[in-house]
Structures are given as C-alpha cells and as structure tokens.
Scaffold this motif. Structure first.
Motif, mmCIF file in Angstrom:
data_model
loop_
_atom_site.group_PDB
_atom_site.id
_atom_site.type_symbol
_atom_site.label_atom_id
_atom_site.label_comp_id
_atom_site.label_asym_id
_atom_site.label_seq_id
_atom_site.Cartn_x
_atom_site.Cartn_y
_atom_site.Cartn_z
ATOM 1 N N GLY A 112 -21.202 -89.731 -70.373
ATOM 2 C CA GLY A 112 -22.214 -90.772 -70.371
ATOM 3 C C GLY A 112 -22.184 -91.544 -71.671
ATOM 4 O O GLY A 112 -21.451 -91.206 -72.612
ATOM 5 N N PRO A 113 -22.969 -92.608 -71.766
ATOM 6 C CA PRO A 113 -22.929 -93.478 -72.953
ATOM 7 C C PRO A 113 -23.318 -92.779 -74.252
ATOM 8 O O PRO A 113 -22.821 -93.138 -75.314
ATOM 9 N N VAL A 165 -20.233 -88.169 -65.096
ATOM 10 C CA VAL A 165 -20.619 -89.512 -64.708
ATOM 11 C C VAL A 165 -20.680 -89.598 -63.186
ATOM 12 O O VAL A 165 -19.872 -88.999 -62.475
ATOM 13 N N THR A 166 -21.664 -90.308 -62.678
ATOM 14 C CA THR A 166 -21.790 -90.493 -61.237
ATOM 15 C C THR A 166 -20.923 -91.656 -60.779
ATOM 16 O O THR A 166 -20.463 -92.484 -61.583
ATOM 17 N N ASP A 188 -21.559 -94.410 -59.268
ATOM 18 C CA ASP A 188 -22.050 -95.766 -59.521
ATOM 19 C C ASP A 188 -22.007 -96.150 -60.999
ATOM 20 O O ASP A 188 -22.215 -97.318 -61.336
ATOM 21 N N ARG A 189 -21.732 -95.186 -61.894
ATOM 22 C CA ARG A 189 -21.685 -95.480 -63.331
ATOM 23 C C ARG A 189 -20.269 -95.368 -63.912
ATOM 24 O O ARG A 189 -20.101 -95.529 -65.121
ATOM 25 N N ASP A 227 -17.430 -97.234 -63.605
ATOM 26 C CA ASP A 227 -16.858 -98.451 -64.195
ATOM 27 C C ASP A 227 -17.570 -98.817 -65.498
ATOM 28 O O ASP A 227 -16.936 -99.230 -66.479
ATOM 29 N N GLU A 228 -18.889 -98.656 -65.517
ATOM 30 C CA GLU A 228 -19.659 -98.953 -66.722
ATOM 31 C C GLU A 228 -19.235 -98.056 -67.875
ATOM 32 O O GLU A 228 -19.056 -98.514 -69.017
ATOM 33 N N LEU A 229 -19.055 -96.760 -67.590
ATOM 34 C CA LEU A 229 -18.639 -95.835 -68.646
ATOM 35 C C LEU A 229 -17.234 -96.163 -69.134
ATOM 36 O O LEU A 229 -16.967 -96.122 -70.346
ATOM 37 N N GLN A 242 -17.495 -98.955 -71.550
ATOM 38 C CA GLN A 242 -18.061 -98.506 -72.831
ATOM 39 C C GLN A 242 -17.017 -97.775 -73.657
ATOM 40 O O GLN A 242 -16.977 -97.913 -74.890
#
Length: 321
Positions: free
Chosen positions: A95-96, A124-125, A127-128, A130-132, A135
């Motif tokens: 996670g972030p 990480v799930t 839905d997260r 790509d975001e992770l 980051q």
C-alpha cells in the motif's frame, strides 16, 4: 543447560536435493530463526545453490548483506526502513504507506508488490493495483515481481482453491514480472505454469524445503539436576505442592529457547517414550518436570526429547552429524 538440534546431514541433504529437483524455479525462504537451524547458517546453505532467497523483514535482509546472492526478497511490508539495506534487497509493498516509508529512507531500488489473498493479512486489492504501481514508479522505485500468499491447504481448502485465487489475478498483472507464490505444492505450481505459459513463476518454500518429514531432525535438552521430593512438598517459582512422591527433573531448556507447553497444555518433554509432566510452565533456561516412581527415571546428563515447532525454537547448539 543446553537445547540441541541435531541434523542427520546425509538424509537431510537428500530431502533438500529432492525437493529442489521437483521445483524448477524455487526460492528458498530463510526467515525468523532460520527454521531452527539459525538464519545465517541456513542462508549460507541456500546461497550455495540459489541466486534469490526470501527473508521475513528488512532487518533480516540487512543482516545477510554479505551472502553474495543477487536478490533478497523481504516478505513483510515495513514502515521502519533500515538505511543500510544491501543493493540486492527487494522490499515488499502492499500500500502507499509502505512506498512512502521507502521514499523517506531514500530507497530507489526494486520492490515486490504484495497481492491480496483470502488470508486478508496485507496486500493490495485489485482495484488499487494500478494506483500502487504508479506510486512505486513515481517514488523512483521499480516493480520487480508480484508476491502472493494464499492460506494453507487445510480443512476445506485445497491446492486448487489456492490456484484459483492466483489465477484470478492474472488478467491484471504485467506478464514480464515474475509471480512468486507460496503455500501451493510443486505439482500445483507446475500445473499453473502449464496452463499459463506466458507468465513467469516461482515457488517460495521454507518448512517443506528445510524440514520435510523431520525424521532426520531431533530436538532435545539435557537433564541438569534432579531432586527427589515427597508428597506435600512445595517446589518451583510458584510453590506448587506435589501430590505424590516424585523426582523433580530440571531440564536445560525453557522460555528463552522458545520452549512452552503444547497448545493443549501438555508438556513438550519426553523420556523413555513417556511424556514428562511439568511442575509449572517452563521459565527462561530451565523447565521443571515431575517424574513419579512408576515412570522411567532420568538422571543428570540424560537427554530428553523436546516437542516444539522448530520455527519457534532457539537451540543453543546445532549439530550436524
């Protein structure tokens, strides 16, 4: 006072070689207490044939800076990052907050992306993801592999359940990055690789690799003193009253060695194929057992078998024979 782990070198080596042969891309796990062998000692064995090893924490990675392997995957995300990590280290992020911790420590190397599983520990799930990944890249780090840790195949779970969990991720993953899995059998990994040849797979293993059926491993401790007592006498830290005449047997292993009663409260010690009852829970470096007259009587210098998971045991001596 000594807790001793004895390894029969030849059959143990045969087991390790056989397991290695069954897994084309095996990543040995050397974490915690080194599965009872000692982390540095076992890491040296792993490094003699593996380019990549996995450890539990970033502090364990820093402790193995001189191994000479190309990759040390740290499996536990961290918020406190040592500043002396070997370049071979690959921290895990889920996670972030983990990415920010690496950035604060100035880490700009490879990282492993932990994927969520039904263990629900961390990861990480979907839905997260790509975001992770964004980051990670914006922090100057490089995604190097995916890591997933399904629950053990016990009770109503099977290898096929773990494989299904892993396969559910594949459409979201970059096939150029390896997928590191655990808690699946070599056969299940081989099946995954056959069904999904466009992905790169490896299997992390610790207990199955290093312990096998444990027939070549023995954990025991010495009897350091005895004291014959009468019914009604009190003994131990808590002044426990003896219900019968008995031989108090002081065993050179205790809580400092990771020795404790079994989950069901029974004693972990055996002598003459009989379980030795505890007077009270093990304390630091000594455990006090109560041996009634009708049982085999241990004497000073005898050794008693110790029934403990090796992943929580801290032997004084590791003897290869």
């Amino acid at each position: 006072m000594t807790l001793r782990l004895t390894i029969d070198r030849v059959p143990w080596g045969r087991h390790v070689d056989s397991f290695r042969a069954s897994v084309p891309h095996l990543v040995p796990v050397v974490k915690g207490n080194g599965y009872g062998f000692g982390r540095r000692q076992l890491a040296a064995v792993a490094a003699s044939w593996a380019d990549t090893i996995a450890v539990g924490t970033l502090y364990e990675a820093a402790d193995l800076h001189d191994l000479g392997v190309s990759t040390i995957v740290s499996l536990t995300p961290a918020l406190d990052v040592p500043h002396d990590l070997p370049p071979a280290t690959v921290p895990t992020v889920a996670g972030p907050s983990h990415v920010r911790a690496l950035r604060r420590a100035g880490w700009r190397g490879r990282v492993a992306v932990k994927l969520a599983s039904s263990m629900h520990r961390y990861g990480v799930t979907r839905d997260r993801l790509d975001e992770l990944a964004e980051q990670i890249r914006s922090s100057g780090c490089e995604p190097a592999l995916y890591v997933i840790h399904p629950p053990l195949a016990v009770d109503d779970r099977s290898d096929s359940d773990a494989a299904a969990e892993i396969e559910a991720w594949l459409e979201l993953l970059d096939p150029s990055l390896p997928i590191s899995v655990s808690h699946v059998s070599p056969e299940a990994l081989s099946s995954l690789a056959q069904r999904w040849p466009g992905y790169r797979w490896n299997l992390r293993s610790g207990t199955a690799l290093w312990h096998g059926d444990k027939s070549f491993l023995r954990l025991d401790a010495d009897v350091i003193d005895i004291d014959d007592r009468r019914a009604g006498d009190r003994a131990g830290y808590r002044g426990v009253r003896l219900e019968t005449d008995a031989r108090l047997t002081m065993i050179g292993a205790g809580s400092a060695h990771g020795v404790a009663p079994l989950v069901d409260g029974r004693s972990p010690f055996h002598f003459g194929r009989r379980r030795l009852a505890l007077l009270e829970p093990p304390h630091m470096h000594t455990s006090m057992a109560v041996v009634p007259p009708d049982q085999p009587q241990p004497d000073i210098g005898d050794r008693v078998d110790v029934q403990r998971p090796l992943i929580t045991a801290h032997p004084d001596l590791v003897v290869w024979r």
